[in-house]
Structure formats: structure tokens, C-alpha cells
Design an enzyme around this catalytic site. Structure first.
Site, short mmCIF file in Angstrom:
data_model
loop_
_atom_site.label_atom_id
_atom_site.label_comp_id
_atom_site.label_asym_id
_atom_site.label_seq_id
_atom_site.Cartn_x
_atom_site.Cartn_y
_atom_site.Cartn_z
N TYR A 1 27.87 51.42 30.88
CA TYR A 1 29.20 51.41 31.51
C TYR A 1 30.07 52.52 30.92
O TYR A 1 30.32 52.55 29.71
CB TYR A 1 29.90 50.05 31.33
CG TYR A 1 29.22 48.90 32.08
CD1 TYR A 1 28.18 49.12 32.98
CD2 TYR A 1 29.63 47.59 31.88
CE1 TYR A 1 27.58 48.07 33.65
CE2 TYR A 1 29.02 46.53 32.55
CZ TYR A 1 27.99 46.78 33.44
OH TYR A 1 27.38 45.73 34.10
N LYS B 1 40.21 43.86 51.41
CA LYS B 1 40.96 45.12 51.23
C LYS B 1 40.36 46.30 51.98
O LYS B 1 41.04 47.29 52.22
CB LYS B 1 41.07 45.45 49.74
CG LYS B 1 39.79 45.92 49.09
CD LYS B 1 39.87 45.92 47.58
CE LYS B 1 40.93 46.86 47.06
NZ LYS B 1 41.08 46.71 45.59
N GLN C 1 45.41 41.02 40.62
CA GLN C 1 44.05 40.69 41.08
C GLN C 1 43.45 39.60 40.19
O GLN C 1 42.89 38.62 40.68
CB GLN C 1 43.14 41.92 40.99
CG GLN C 1 43.43 43.02 41.98
CD GLN C 1 42.53 44.23 41.75
OE1 GLN C 1 41.75 44.27 40.80
NE2 GLN C 1 42.63 45.22 42.62
N ASN D 1 42.26 35.88 41.20
CA ASN D 1 40.86 35.48 41.08
C ASN D 1 40.68 34.25 40.19
O ASN D 1 39.81 33.42 40.44
CB ASN D 1 40.03 36.66 40.54
CG ASN D 1 40.09 37.86 41.48
OD1 ASN D 1 40.58 37.74 42.60
ND2 ASN D 1 39.61 39.00 41.02
#
Ligand code: NDP
Length: 329
Positions: free
Chosen positions: A54, A222, A294, A298
């Protein structure tokens, strides 16, 4: 927060957890990741997911800095890293990727340094390595556990047969077997969790830390009217993900699902994550977020999950039409 046992292990993971793919270092800085991890932790999240690849190691470094700054009791949360892809990108040389003993051990040491921790709670093989003998993988993971550098080991996106092979080798050699798999699972990607892995859930009791519960944001709605600036699928270099994720048919399904969500007085993102939690083989659903709003939306999935009746789940099936055909045993 609800806590679920990770398969047949004694470890309890929060049903919702938090991951750093794409976001940490590429999209958000230390201040925002600190804020998001803080919100998650304050809501009872006890699992933070990461991987060597990552942001080519920068995501682990960022999470390490946040954890150091937070100074939370180390026993109150779990962290993972994943090994396979390496972190040097195009510079990767032989032995700097894959699942040889050399790379698994070196990647573990590097992850511990970057995350500034003495041990990883979970250490996962990010993909299977066709060139590394499974005995080498199993013995290496077992050694890392004996050394106290990792506590549990697992797999990500392995086939059921590959997971079963690792188990049989571990059993033969009297070593610790993988106890967790990290597959994609959402309303569009269901085959592995609902069909392929049924025998390993039943026979081995693997836990799962499922990824992309929103299919990279598609299930928030979205993308239904174009690709918003600054969103994941607008990022240069992620065209492959855009091509794989977006389609007219999927937009139609998401629009229909949004109507069910509206009738339940929730958002389509919250409903989509709540739906994942209805699968009892999900130990934890890993959330991704670039913004506080967000993440807060969530995290509401836990409340909505508690309200999902069989009738509502049937409505969702009728709308999505993505249920895979499971074999009858
Ligand atoms: P999601 O499918 O939930 O996608 C998260 C992204 O969707 C966010 O970063 C954000 O992107 C957008 N988003 C999230 N919530 C909302 C919302 N409420 N409204 C609108 N947009 C929203 O999860 P990820 O794909 O991020 O996967 C979660 C974690 O799983 C990763 O962080 C990683 O730890 C793990 N993972 C593991 C993999 C593996 O191979 N083992 C592969 C992929 C992920 P934006 O704001 O940029 O649009």
C-alpha cells in the site's frame, strides 16, 4: 460495536474495521488519517488493515506514526500487514516479492519497523505464490508465530483448494494453520464468500476480513452520474479499477438499491455495508474512507444491520440479482 470471533480462533474482531488501501498517503495526510483512525477507534473498531504494497510502504509508515501519536493501549487493537507484492514497485528484484521464506521474513521485519510495533496481530499472504512450495510458506509463518513476531496468519484471495492444502500441510507437520482469509465481498462480488469457501468455512472454520464492501465506492451511488473529481476512480493510474468496477448495468442496480435504502431511512452505502454483516462467515468488514462524513455514514451500518429482516433481504436480492448459485450438499 459488535465483536465477532475470527473463525475458530479466540481472537475477537470488531464487525467493522478500517483499512488504508489507496487512501493513506495517496489521498489523505497524517492529520486526516489520525482523525479517521480516532473516529473508528472511538466507535469500537479494534482492527486496522495494512499491507507492504500500500502506497509502496508509505501507508504502513503513516499508520505507524498515527498509532505512535495515539498511544492507545497496544492490547486494545489489532493490526495486520500483508506480504506478496513487495514495496519497491518497478524496482522489485527477485526475492523482494512473493512467498519465499526470505521475502516473508524480510517483509515482516520491514512491516514491524514501518508500523513501529513489536508484533503483527495478523499477517496475511496477499496472494498465492505458485512458485513457492506451500511447505515453505506454512513453516515460515509458524516460525514467525513461535518468535512472537506475528500472532495469527492467513491468506488473501487464495482459492479454497489452496487454503485447504495449507491446512493439510500444517496438520501433517503439526504446525499452526492459516486461520483467516481476506476476500473481496460486496453486493457485486459474492462467488467466493457464498459458494467457493463454503467447504472451508464448514470444515476448517476460517475467519474472514472482507474487503471493498462498497466496491470501491460504487455502492455509495457516487458514480451513478459520472466520476466525481477527487474520488478513487478519478485517480490517475487506477483506470484498471475503474474499468473493472463501473458498468451501466451496475448503475441501474445501485439506483434501485438506493430506493430500498431510502424506504429504510438510510443511505445506500450504509445499507450495502449492513448487508455484508448479514453473512455469518464475515468476521469483519473492512471500511475505507477519505472523509469523516463517509466513515461516520459507514459506521451506521451496524445499526441498520440489526434492522434487516428476511423480507428486506429478499427485496435486496430481487433488486440486485447477483446471488450466486450455491451447490446443494
Ligand atoms: P470500499 O469498497 O468501502 O471503498 C472505500 C472508498 O469508497 C473510500 O476510500 C471512498 O473513496 C469511497 N467511500 C467510502 N465510503 C463512502 C461513502 N459513504 N460515500 C461515498 N464514498 C465513499 O473499501 P476499500 O476498497 O477501501 O477496501 C477496504 C479495505 O480493504 C482497504 O483499505 C484494505 O485495507 C482492504 N483491501 C484488501 C485487498 C486485498 O487484496 N486483500 C484489496 C482491497 C482492499 P473516495 O472518497 O476516494 O471516492
Amino acid at each position: 460495536m459488535e465483536y465477532r470471533r475470527m473463525g475458530r480462533t479466540g481472537l475477537q474482531l470488531s464487525a467493522l474495521s478500517f483499512g488504508s488501501w489507496v487512501t493513506f498517503s495517496k489521498q489523505i495526510d497524517d492529520a486526516i488519517s489520525d482523525r479517521l483512525m480516532g473516529i473508528a477507534y472511538d466507535h469500537g473498531v479494534n482492527f486496522f488493515d495494512n499491507a507492504e504494497v500500500y502506497a509502496l510502504g508509505e501507508s504502513e509508515k503513516m499508520m505507524g506514526r498515527v498509532l505512535k501519536n495515539k498511544n492507545w493501549d497496544r492490547t486494545s487493537y489489532t493490526i495486520s500487514s500483508k506480504v506478496f507484492f513487495g514495496w519497491r514497485g518497478k524496482e522489485n528484484k527477485p526475492n523482494q516479492t512473493g512467498l519465499s521464506r526470505k521475502h516473508i521474513v524480510e517483509a515482516c521485519h520491514e512491516a514491524l519497523q514501518r508500523l513501529q510495533t513489536d508484533y503483527l496481530d495478523l499477517y496475511l499472504c496477499h496472494r498465492p505464490d505458485k512458485n513457492a512450495p506451500i511447505e515453505e510458506v506454512v513453516t515460515t509463518m509458524n516460525t514467525l508465530i513461535q518468535q512472537g513476531k506475528i500472532l495469527y496468519w492467513g491468506t488473501s484471495e487464495w482459492s479454497a483448494a489452496e487454503i485447504m492444502e495449507a491446512h493439510m500441510v500444517a496438520k501433517d507437520l503439526n504446525l499452526i494453520a492459516p486461520s483467516v482469509e481476506q476476500p473481496q465481498y460486496n453486493l457485486f462480488e459474492r462467488q467466493k464468500m457464498e459458494v467457493d469457501y463454503l467447504s472451508i468455512f464448514r470444515n476448517i472454520g476460517m475467519g474472514t476480513t472482507i474487503w471493498s464492501p462498497l466496491a470501491s465506492g460504487l455502492l455509495s451511488g457516487k458514480y451513478n452520474n459520472g466520476i466525481p473529481e477527487g474520488s478513487r476512480l478519478a485517480i490517475e493510474g487506477f483506470e484498471w479499477l475503474k474499468d473493472r468496477t463501473l458498468s451501466e448495468e451496475r448503475f441501474t442496480r445501485v439506483a434501485e438499491l438506493a430506493k430500498i435504502a431510502a424506504a429504510l431511512n438510510t443511505s445506500v452505502a450504509t445499507l450495502s455495508i449492513a448487508w455484508c454483516l448479514c453473512n455469518p462467515n464475515v468476521s469483519t468488514a473492512i471500511l475505507g474512507a477519505t472523509k469523516e462524513a463517509q466513515l461516520l455514514e459507514n459506521l451506521k451500518a451496524l445499526e441498520v444491520y440489526a434492522t434487516l429482516t428476511p423480507e428486506i433481504l429478499e427485496q435486496i436480492e430481487a433488486c440486485m440479482q447477483t446471488k450466486p448459485i450455491a451447490p446443494s450438499f
